[in-house]
Design a protein around this motif. Structure first.
Motif, short mmCIF file in Angstrom:
data_model
loop_
_atom_site.label_atom_id
_atom_site.label_comp_id
_atom_site.label_asym_id
_atom_site.label_seq_id
_atom_site.Cartn_x
_atom_site.Cartn_y
_atom_site.Cartn_z
N TYR A 1 99.79 81.19 34.63
CA TYR A 1 100.95 82.02 34.32
C TYR A 1 100.60 83.48 34.61
O TYR A 1 100.20 84.23 33.73
CB TYR A 1 101.36 81.84 32.87
N ARG A 2 100.75 83.87 35.86
CA ARG A 2 100.32 85.19 36.30
C ARG A 2 101.38 86.26 35.98
O ARG A 2 102.57 86.02 36.12
CB ARG A 2 100.05 85.20 37.80
N SER A 3 100.91 87.42 35.56
CA SER A 3 101.78 88.58 35.36
C SER A 3 100.89 89.82 35.29
O SER A 3 99.68 89.72 35.04
CB SER A 3 102.61 88.46 34.08
N LYS A 4 101.48 90.98 35.52
CA LYS A 4 100.70 92.22 35.50
C LYS A 4 100.13 92.49 34.11
O LYS A 4 99.00 92.96 33.97
CB LYS A 4 101.57 93.38 35.95
#
Length: 274
Positions: A94-97
């Motif tokens: 679950y990629r995010s900045k």
């Protein structure tokens, strides 16, 4: 020329292997000799292992110490595998900045030595002794909770998850699995080698942990095997034969764990590097 180069490589590897194995062999040989033989550097096996073992049993509570170490190590390993793998899986899948920022802060925390955290940790668990006794000083929980997972272990699982085929997750979602179902029914069985490598690292680290248990565990019946071995060496005239016997016995569990899982360990480490 090729034969000469290969010979040089083999000789170098043999020398490195002997240097690496020598402390282990010296420990075993010393456990069979008297203290005076150890101080004189005797390198031949003796016949005093049984007498050294009897002295060891008479001088310390060996079985309770081994049991305490085993409980703490197993609890730490199980919790570490669950929490670190969940965190590593979430950071990668679950990629995010925002999560990248948190992960970078987590990596920065690896530069903080544990010695800098001991005083606030001790104060925290000391205050918990009054309100939540089973989490306070001189309990197994106080040893396990601050050490059951590390930034390195989370990083290790995240790097290994980079090699995980995402098609399996998509197939699971199409079959109606929940996100936790994907983790427990697809991710965990597929990443067995990574779990094995992490289990070995965590178990050995927890089994040999000395500083934090020394501070937290304050009564003799709660002490782990590294603490009791340290006490053997702190006397005015230490018996090195007995000390080496205790070290040999304390090494057996970690050696068994490593040799039983060494193939999975190598596969897991190689997979994380790739």
């Amino acid at each position: 020329m090729r034969v000469l180069n290969r010979t040089i490589v083999y000789v170098f590897l043999i020398v490195v292997a002997v240097i690496s194995i020598f402390p282990f062999l010296w420990m075993i040989v010393s456990s069979t000799n008297l203290s005076v033989d150890v101080t004189q550097g005797r390198m031949l096996p003796g016949t005093h292992f049984v007498s050294n073992f009897n002295k060891l049993v008479d001088s310390i509570n060996l079985l309770p110490a081994l049991w305490n170490s085993l409980k703490i190590s197993l609890s730490t390993t199980i919790l570490a595998l669950l929490v670190a793998s969940l965190a590593g899986y979430a950071f990668e899948v679950y990629r995010s900045k925002a999560k990248d920022v948190v992960f970078n802060l987590l990596l920065v925390s690896m530069m903080i030595p544990f010695a800098a955290l001991m005083v606030p940790l001790y104060q925290m668990f000391s205050s918990l002794s009054k309100t939540v006794p089973f989490l306070g000083i001189n309990t197994m929980n106080a040893v396990v909770l601050p050490t059951f997972t590390t930034a390195f272990l989370i990083f290790f699982f995240r790097q290994s998850t980079k090699m995980f085929p995402r098609e399996l997750l998509e197939a699971g979602r199409m079959d109606g699995l929940t996100e936790l179902g994907l983790f427990f029914r697809i991710y965990m069985p597929t990443m067995k080698t990574t779990y094995s490598a992490a289990a070995i690292i965590t178990f050995m680290s927890s089994w040999n942990n000395y500083l934090w248990p020394l501070i937290v565990l304050q009564t003799p019946e709660k002490r782990t095997i590294p603490l009791l071995i340290s006490n053997l060496g702190s006397s005015y005239a230490p018996d090195f034969g007995v000390i080496m016997t205790a070290i040999v016995i304390s090494t057996i569990p970690t050696a068994l764990v490593f040799f039983l899982m060494q193939k999975q360990f190598v596969a897991g480490m190689v997979g994380s590097v790739k």
